[in-house]
Design a protein around this motif. Sequence first.
Motif, PDB file in Angstrom:
ATOM      1  N   UNK A  61       3.373  -4.709   3.152  1.00 21.64           N
ATOM      2  CA  UNK A  61       4.238  -3.534   3.144  1.00 21.64           C
ATOM      3  C   UNK A  61       3.387  -2.279   2.968  1.00 21.64           C
ATOM      4  N   UNK A  62       3.579  -1.323   3.853  1.00 21.17           N
ATOM      5  CA  UNK A  62       2.960  -0.003   3.702  1.00 21.17           C
ATOM      6  C   UNK A  62       4.081   1.017   3.598  1.00 21.17           C
ATOM      7  N   UNK A  63       4.033   1.835   2.547  1.00 26.08           N
ATOM      8  CA  UNK A  63       5.062   2.851   2.323  1.00 26.08           C
ATOM      9  C   UNK A  63       4.389   4.207   2.133  1.00 26.08           C
ATOM     10  N   UNK A  64       5.134   5.255   2.458  1.00 27.12           N
ATOM     11  CA  UNK A  64       4.605   6.599   2.242  1.00 27.12           C
ATOM     12  C   UNK A  64       5.725   7.625   2.253  1.00 27.12           C
ATOM     13  N   UNK A  65       5.571   8.608   1.383  1.00 26.35           N
ATOM     14  CA  UNK A  65       6.405   9.810   1.410  1.00 26.35           C
ATOM     15  C   UNK A  65       5.440  10.985   1.576  1.00 26.35           C
ATOM     16  N   UNK A  66       4.984  11.232   2.807  1.00 26.76           N
ATOM     17  CA  UNK A  66       3.924  12.222   3.033  1.00 26.76           C
ATOM     18  C   UNK A  66       4.467  13.639   3.074  1.00 26.76           C
ATOM     19  N   UNK A  75       4.241  -7.655   8.950  1.00 24.16           N
ATOM     20  CA  UNK A  75       4.253  -6.665   7.886  1.00 24.16           C
ATOM     21  C   UNK A  75       5.116  -5.471   8.252  1.00 24.16           C
ATOM     22  N   UNK A  76       5.526  -4.720   7.240  1.00 24.08           N
ATOM     23  CA  UNK A  76       6.442  -3.603   7.452  1.00 24.08           C
ATOM     24  C   UNK A  76       5.793  -2.264   7.108  1.00 24.08           C
ATOM     25  N   UNK A 109       0.863  -1.179   0.000  1.00 24.09           N
ATOM     26  CA  UNK A 109       0.000   0.000   0.000  1.00 24.09           C
ATOM     27  C   UNK A 109       0.897   1.226   0.000  1.00 24.09           C
ATOM     28  N   UNK A 110       0.677   2.106  -0.966  1.00 23.85           N
ATOM     29  CA  UNK A 110       1.446   3.349  -1.066  1.00 23.85           C
ATOM     30  C   UNK A 110       0.507   4.504  -0.745  1.00 23.85           C
ATOM     31  N   UNK A 165      -0.991  -0.329  12.066  1.00 21.25           N
ATOM     32  CA  UNK A 165      -1.086  -1.707  12.545  1.00 21.25           C
ATOM     33  C   UNK A 165      -2.367  -2.431  12.142  1.00 21.25           C
ATOM     34  N   UNK A 166      -3.454  -1.707  11.980  1.00 21.85           N
ATOM     35  CA  UNK A 166      -4.721  -2.334  11.586  1.00 21.85           C
ATOM     36  C   UNK A 166      -4.705  -2.793  10.124  1.00 21.85           C
ATOM     37  N   UNK A 167      -3.735  -2.331   9.363  1.00 23.21           N
ATOM     38  CA  UNK A 167      -3.680  -2.637   7.936  1.00 23.21           C
ATOM     39  C   UNK A 167      -2.445  -3.446   7.552  1.00 23.21           C
TER      40      UNK A 167
END
Length: 281
Positions: free
Chosen positions: A182-187, A236-237, A117-118, A229-231
């Motif tokens: 994997x959840x990533x973000x560049x907010x 997972x990372x 998820x991005x 954490x819910x997702x």
Amino acid sequence: MTTVQQALFAAVAQLRAAGIDTAPKDARRLLASALGIAPDRISLHMHDPLDDFDAFAQIAFDGLLTKRAARVPVSHLLGGREFYGRWFTVTPDVLDPRPETECLIAAALAAPFATFLDLGTGSGAIAVTLAAERPATTGIATDISVQALDVAGRNAESLAVADRIGFVQSRWFQAIDGTFDLIVSNPPYIALDEMDGLQPEVQLHEPRLALTDEADGLSAYRTICAQAPAYLTWQGRLMVEIGPTQAAAVSQMMQDAGLVQVQVLQDLDGRDRIVAAHMPQ
């Protein structure tokens, strides 16, 4: 008759006079575009007249230089930029992908994942690159901006990964269901009081919504860390790009959310750039 070398030298001087630190590199890229050749082939044509390429090459080059001297980003003038070895369309509706963000890609690819998820995808540089580098994966990319999602979708199409990425209009997790490896973000992480210090290319030509939270620069991290954490799947990372002074604050947010193995990773200049953590076993 003006040669390629003469045009290049004059262009570098013009851009330097406009206060552009990257004048030689920018001039070469813009001249290559005007001539219709690759930047690395400019050296082979230094003594050739500009008119050998196109009767209007000088006019085109002059137009590009005028806009660059006015601090329009090179990516906007060329319609895109290279990121992790691939060409991405870039418009004023999305952030210009930075080389520093390639550190996030490298960290994400260091361990296996099947789903990702991005959050806040912008141009789609992160999501599209992850899908392209890991052909067995699928993912979702979100953005609050419909215009940004359009750009990201076009990049996914051009790089042949559109069938494996779903694009969703969402403010962070608002419209998201399911869990991800994997959840990533560049907010947006620039504080409001830092905005006036940005270069004109950024301040005047990139979407403000993607730059700042209009507060302390940490608002997005508070939401992402608390809700991630819910997702996340088991083990997972979560990985986020940060500003170089935000590592301690974001690390604490991840710990407070119950994530473990919190790490701070540096970019190639040695600055704190990524904070990563895992779901506990």
